[in-house]
Design an enzyme around this catalytic site. Sequence first.
Site, PDB file in Angstrom:
ATOM      1  N   GLN A  43      10.981 -37.008  21.534  1.00 52.19           N
ATOM      2  CA  GLN A  43      11.584 -37.170  22.872  1.00 52.19           C
ATOM      3  C   GLN A  43      10.646 -37.841  23.872  1.00 52.19           C
ATOM      4  O   GLN A  43      11.066 -38.325  24.901  1.00 52.19           O
ATOM      5  CB  GLN A  43      11.985 -35.803  23.432  1.00 52.19           C
ATOM      6  N   ARG A  81      25.226 -34.374  14.441  1.00 57.71           N
ATOM      7  CA  ARG A  81      26.657 -34.034  14.494  1.00 57.71           C
ATOM      8  C   ARG A  81      27.379 -34.515  13.222  1.00 57.71           C
ATOM      9  O   ARG A  81      28.293 -33.846  12.730  1.00 57.71           O
ATOM     10  CB  ARG A  81      27.236 -34.665  15.755  1.00 57.71           C
ATOM     11  N   VAL A  96       1.611 -51.219  39.400  1.00 56.28           N
ATOM     12  CA  VAL A  96       0.507 -50.873  40.309  1.00 56.28           C
ATOM     13  C   VAL A  96      -0.556 -51.979  40.265  1.00 56.28           C
ATOM     14  O   VAL A  96      -1.005 -52.488  41.303  1.00 56.28           O
ATOM     15  CB  VAL A  96      -0.116 -49.500  39.916  1.00 56.28           C
ATOM     16  N   ARG A 107       1.535 -51.265  35.071  1.00 51.81           N
ATOM     17  CA  ARG A 107       1.647 -52.726  35.250  1.00 51.81           C
ATOM     18  C   ARG A 107       2.028 -53.057  36.698  1.00 51.81           C
ATOM     19  O   ARG A 107       1.436 -53.953  37.325  1.00 51.81           O
ATOM     20  CB  ARG A 107       2.704 -53.247  34.286  1.00 51.81           C
ATOM     21  N   ARG A 143       9.774 -27.047  28.953  1.00 52.45           N
ATOM     22  CA  ARG A 143       9.137 -25.727  28.911  1.00 52.45           C
ATOM     23  C   ARG A 143       9.620 -24.863  30.065  1.00 52.45           C
ATOM     24  O   ARG A 143       9.820 -23.673  29.936  1.00 52.45           O
ATOM     25  CB  ARG A 143       7.629 -25.963  29.020  1.00 52.45           C
ATOM     26  N   ASP A 164      10.642 -34.551  31.970  1.00 50.04           N
ATOM     27  CA  ASP A 164      11.333 -33.305  32.336  1.00 50.04           C
ATOM     28  C   ASP A 164      12.264 -33.411  33.547  1.00 50.04           C
ATOM     29  O   ASP A 164      13.118 -32.556  33.735  1.00 50.04           O
ATOM     30  CB  ASP A 164      10.305 -32.198  32.616  1.00 50.04           C
ATOM     31  N   ASP A 212       4.110 -32.207  37.451  1.00 52.56           N
ATOM     32  CA  ASP A 212       3.711 -31.224  38.467  1.00 52.56           C
ATOM     33  C   ASP A 212       2.225 -30.849  38.409  1.00 52.56           C
ATOM     34  O   ASP A 212       1.565 -30.754  39.453  1.00 52.56           O
ATOM     35  CB  ASP A 212       4.614 -29.987  38.463  1.00 52.56           C
ATOM     36  N   ASP A 245      11.689 -32.648  36.562  1.00 53.44           N
ATOM     37  CA  ASP A 245      11.628 -31.387  37.304  1.00 53.44           C
ATOM     38  C   ASP A 245      10.814 -31.506  38.597  1.00 53.44           C
ATOM     39  O   ASP A 245      10.107 -30.579  38.981  1.00 53.44           O
ATOM     40  CB  ASP A 245      11.040 -30.277  36.407  1.00 53.44           C
ATOM     41  N   THR A 282       7.297 -38.130  34.018  1.00 56.48           N
ATOM     42  CA  THR A 282       7.509 -36.993  33.112  1.00 56.48           C
ATOM     43  C   THR A 282       8.931 -37.057  32.576  1.00 56.48           C
ATOM     44  O   THR A 282       9.843 -37.442  33.320  1.00 56.48           O
ATOM     45  CB  THR A 282       7.302 -35.631  33.822  1.00 56.48           C
ATOM     46  N   ARG A 310      -4.568 -33.248  29.337  1.00 58.90           N
ATOM     47  CA  ARG A 310      -4.357 -32.112  30.246  1.00 58.90           C
ATOM     48  C   ARG A 310      -5.745 -31.495  30.398  1.00 58.90           C
ATOM     49  O   ARG A 310      -6.158 -30.675  29.593  1.00 58.90           O
ATOM     50  CB  ARG A 310      -3.374 -31.105  29.639  1.00 58.90           C
ATOM     51  N   GLY A 347       1.753 -34.806  30.037  1.00 62.69           N
ATOM     52  CA  GLY A 347       2.503 -35.348  28.895  1.00 62.69           C
ATOM     53  C   GLY A 347       2.880 -36.800  29.132  1.00 62.69           C
ATOM     54  O   GLY A 347       3.297 -37.163  30.231  1.00 62.69           O
ATOM     55  N   SER A 403      32.350 -26.674  12.933  1.00 66.59           N
ATOM     56  CA  SER A 403      30.940 -27.032  13.133  1.00 66.59           C
ATOM     57  C   SER A 403      30.667 -27.027  14.631  1.00 66.59           C
ATOM     58  O   SER A 403      31.593 -26.938  15.429  1.00 66.59           O
ATOM     59  CB  SER A 403      30.660 -28.424  12.551  1.00 66.59           C
TER      60      SER A 403
HETATM   61  O1  F6P Z   1       6.026 -32.026  30.409  1.00 65.24           O
HETATM   62  C1  F6P Z   1       6.466 -32.788  29.355  1.00 65.24           C
HETATM   63  C2  F6P Z   1       6.611 -31.961  28.116  1.00 65.24           C
HETATM   64  O2  F6P Z   1       7.028 -32.802  27.067  1.00 65.24           O
HETATM   65  C3  F6P Z   1       7.535 -30.754  28.216  1.00 65.24           C
HETATM   66  O3  F6P Z   1       8.902 -31.060  28.096  1.00 65.24           O
HETATM   67  C4  F6P Z   1       7.056 -29.911  27.087  1.00 65.24           C
HETATM   68  O4  F6P Z   1       7.377 -28.576  27.345  1.00 65.24           O
HETATM   69  C5  F6P Z   1       5.570 -30.148  27.111  1.00 65.24           C
HETATM   70  O5  F6P Z   1       5.374 -31.404  27.735  1.00 65.24           O
HETATM   71  C6  F6P Z   1       4.921 -30.152  25.747  1.00 65.24           C
HETATM   72  O6  F6P Z   1       3.575 -30.423  25.926  1.00 65.24           O
HETATM   73  P1  F6P Z   1       2.512 -30.635  24.753  1.00 65.24           P
HETATM   74  O7  F6P Z   1       2.786 -31.961  24.138  1.00 65.24           O
HETATM   75  O8  F6P Z   1       1.201 -30.592  25.448  1.00 65.24           O
HETATM   76  O9  F6P Z   1       2.750 -29.526  23.804  1.00 65.24           O
END
Ligand code: F6P
Length: 327
Positions: free
Chosen positions: A259, A160, A27, A25, A177, A133, A107, A135, A131, A76, A15, A221
């Site tokens: 995002q 809000r 690198v 840039r 995810r 995420d 990852d 993670d 990424t 991917r 992603g 709310s």
């Molecule tokens: O790993 C980044 C990410 O945006 C995750 O937060 C999300 O679950 C996933 O990729 C979504 O991937 P795709 O754009 O391939 O659906």
Amino acid sequence: MSHDIRKIAVLTSGGDAPGMNAAIRAVVRTAISEKISVEGVMHGYQGLIDKEFIPLYGSSVSGIIQRGGTFLKSSRSKEFRTPEGRAKAYQNLQDESIDALVVIGGDGTFHGAELLMLENDNYPVIGLPGTIDNDLFGTDLTIGYDTALNTVVDAVDKIRDTAGSHDIIFFVEVMGRDAGYIALNSGIAVGAENIMVPEEITDVDKLIVKIEQDQRKKKTSGIIIVAEGDKIGAVEVARLVKERMPNHEMRVTVLGHIQRGGSPSCMDRVLASKLGYAAVNILKEGRWGVMVGEMNGKITETPFDKATKRENSFDKSLLEMARQLSI
Ligand code: F6P
């Protein structure tokens, strides 16, 4: 270990994340300063298999530090997950006389990088954490995470306004995810009434009790942040709450790919620049097989297999803190 590095290739995979361009840039320009030539690989690992190389110069990366996405594009690749695909990719690197590969991703990217290296006589591959995420183990922050958090906070602040104006409870799904870091920290920052993450199964009864208490306190709310990978999910939890509170307005908003986009924050540009610069220098010093990160202000090198182990401490106590702060 020593290895004469005269030519490297760089790619982005998985992603996209804001700050990937800033990392490319860094690198490219570090390599060129060190008299190392650079090939860009379009479309990540798939481009490595399909021989999509483009020569990169200092000028090729002008005007991109502020741009979201990745100008090298990403993918991917299913083919790269096969030994045959990786063998083709390695052969292409050899044919182009490329001495080392820099990969920017998450990852899945590092898992592929490790296999490419191990299957080909310890071929030099080094990684940068790109990424949204956050993670990965071995870096306090990944490139893209800060920008993504700010995007979520900006969007939820707007939601809000409507929640408050119409007495609505919003269930806002954010990305992640497999990991709840975006949900956790954006949830704290927007003052969410509850945060749901893959790392913890939400007790829906407890959640409903909390919402009912809020109602009694004239808090009519609310914002519940739900990570994409939450076991129950935003739609289902909204349905369960609605069943018990049929007279209350509920809405589900999925923030989705907004995002991943946008101009990288200052923090992400600085991090990407530092890590790109460090990666080339580490390669020059004869080390690879690691993800380059930053922890407590210091550059770190974490073996690929360790970086992907998800050992990053997810502080569940912060979920409780967020609940208490939103009473
Ligand atoms: O790993 C980044 C990410 O945006 C995750 O937060 C999300 O679950 C996933 O990729 C979504 O991937 P795709 O754009 O391939 O659906």
